[in-house]
Design a protein around this motif. Sequence first.
Motif, short mmCIF file in Angstrom:
data_model
loop_
_atom_site.label_atom_id
_atom_site.label_comp_id
_atom_site.label_asym_id
_atom_site.label_seq_id
_atom_site.Cartn_x
_atom_site.Cartn_y
_atom_site.Cartn_z
N SER A 74 78.22 60.32 92.31
CA SER A 74 77.19 60.28 93.56
C SER A 74 75.75 60.35 93.53
O SER A 74 74.89 59.96 94.41
CB SER A 74 77.38 61.53 94.40
OG SER A 74 76.99 62.84 93.60
N ARG A 78 71.10 56.35 92.75
CA ARG A 78 70.47 56.64 94.04
C ARG A 78 69.13 57.29 94.04
O ARG A 78 68.98 57.89 92.86
CB ARG A 78 71.39 57.77 95.02
CG ARG A 78 72.83 56.97 95.01
CD ARG A 78 73.17 57.40 96.44
NE ARG A 78 74.50 56.18 96.76
CZ ARG A 78 75.50 56.58 96.43
NH1 ARG A 78 75.99 57.81 95.86
NH2 ARG A 78 76.71 55.83 96.63
N ASN A 79 68.67 57.53 94.88
CA ASN A 79 67.22 58.34 94.86
C ASN A 79 67.17 59.70 95.35
O ASN A 79 68.36 59.86 96.32
CB ASN A 79 66.13 57.68 95.93
CG ASN A 79 65.61 56.26 95.30
OD1 ASN A 79 65.87 55.94 94.31
ND2 ASN A 79 64.58 55.96 95.74
N PRO A 91 64.34 57.39 91.78
CA PRO A 91 65.47 57.04 91.43
C PRO A 91 66.26 57.87 90.40
O PRO A 91 65.46 58.07 89.46
CB PRO A 91 65.22 55.63 90.87
CG PRO A 91 63.74 55.39 90.56
CD PRO A 91 63.29 56.67 91.47
#
Length: 389
Positions: A74, A78-79, A91
């Motif tokens: 998760s 992603r950022n 990031p």
Amino acid sequence: MDIHEHQAKDVLKKIGMPVPRGGIAFAPEQAMHEARKLGFPVVVKAQVHAGGRGAAGGVKLCKTEAEVSAFALSLLGRNLVTKQTDANGKPVHRLLIEEATDIAQEIYLGLVLDRKSERIMIVASREGGMEIEELAEDQPDALVRMVIDPAMGLLPFQSRELAFKLGFTGKQVGQFATVLRACYRAFRDLDATMVEINPLVVTGTGDLIALDAKMSFDTNALFRRPEVAALRDPGQEDPREDAAAEHGLNYVGLDGDIGCIINGAGLAMATMDMITLSGGQPANFLDIGGGASPERVVAAFRTVLSDPNVSVVLVNIFAGINRCDWVASGVVQAYQELNLSLPVVVRLAGTNVEEGRRIIDESGLPLISAETLAEAAATAVKVRPAMAA
Ligand code: GDP
Ligand code: MN
């Protein structure tokens, strides 16, 4: 320059700082592997150049491999948006997997450069874990401050005094001296500008351990600290500022729609003010510095226009070392090479200004000349809505 938590912990551990056992992972499988090696439960922590990860969901206690895998999946790629990042966040490309620590108490410990006393200042508090800025505002008395004399260095009595003020007793006094010495030596020997342990934890057995670590370094000293320079992670920095730095240009991203190409930080500030005064908002500014060649001006245009919000470009050059004719040639070249269609306002002053203006005016391109800074800013603001409409 900032570094990651796991890097700061490595640096500090080498000089005596107690830190949890841990490993780094770039993929969920690797995170599970590291967790298995440590034994459960583990803490999985997003590595980004920003604090506030705990509150933003970037830190999690995991009891099983499945939990580690799901959390890693998760986060990676992603950022992470925290209170200390902008709306885009930073990031996440690596995770720190650590053995979980049994926390009895959280202490704040920070070393900063105090410009007023021109010394390294220690800031500490028994109320660790929470935002130190809020604490400093709400309960300033909860903060203990101490400056270190550069000629004497950190003295043993200072460590003890601070340890007592933080409420440590018995073996903790000695352990705190070790923690503080590691922070001070890392700060002094590596040209740091900040070392922060938040929280420094008292465990269930009453021992001290650094649960989080942040370090920032003086960019101007990196040339003599290759081991620190090697810790740089360009992935955590603004790619536009990075690209500009490669051409020897200084870029600062802002929120408006007027792109600015300027020489000198002072002139850049004055131009920002003039634009705001005229009712506009700068999208960015790029300082092309002295001695800008036409090629550098083209590179400057490319960087400024990489921001999609830019609807007009303002070029403001006061040429001393620079030459207005070179800058003008660069503007013309950029307009043609980059197939520009947006309005460009050019204000030139100083060396070879007549030649520069002639190049702009005779280019046959829709470049708008301005005599003064005030006129240039007002014109940029005025021509902008016409284009946007
Ligand atoms: P930050 O929010 O970016 O400063 O990240 P931290 O590394 O400080 O972690 C945030 C919070 O997570 C800490 O203040 C702790 O309360 C919690 N935390 C981190 N590691 C552990 C751990 O090993 N055990 C427990 N119980 N909590 C932890
Ligand atoms: Mn922290």
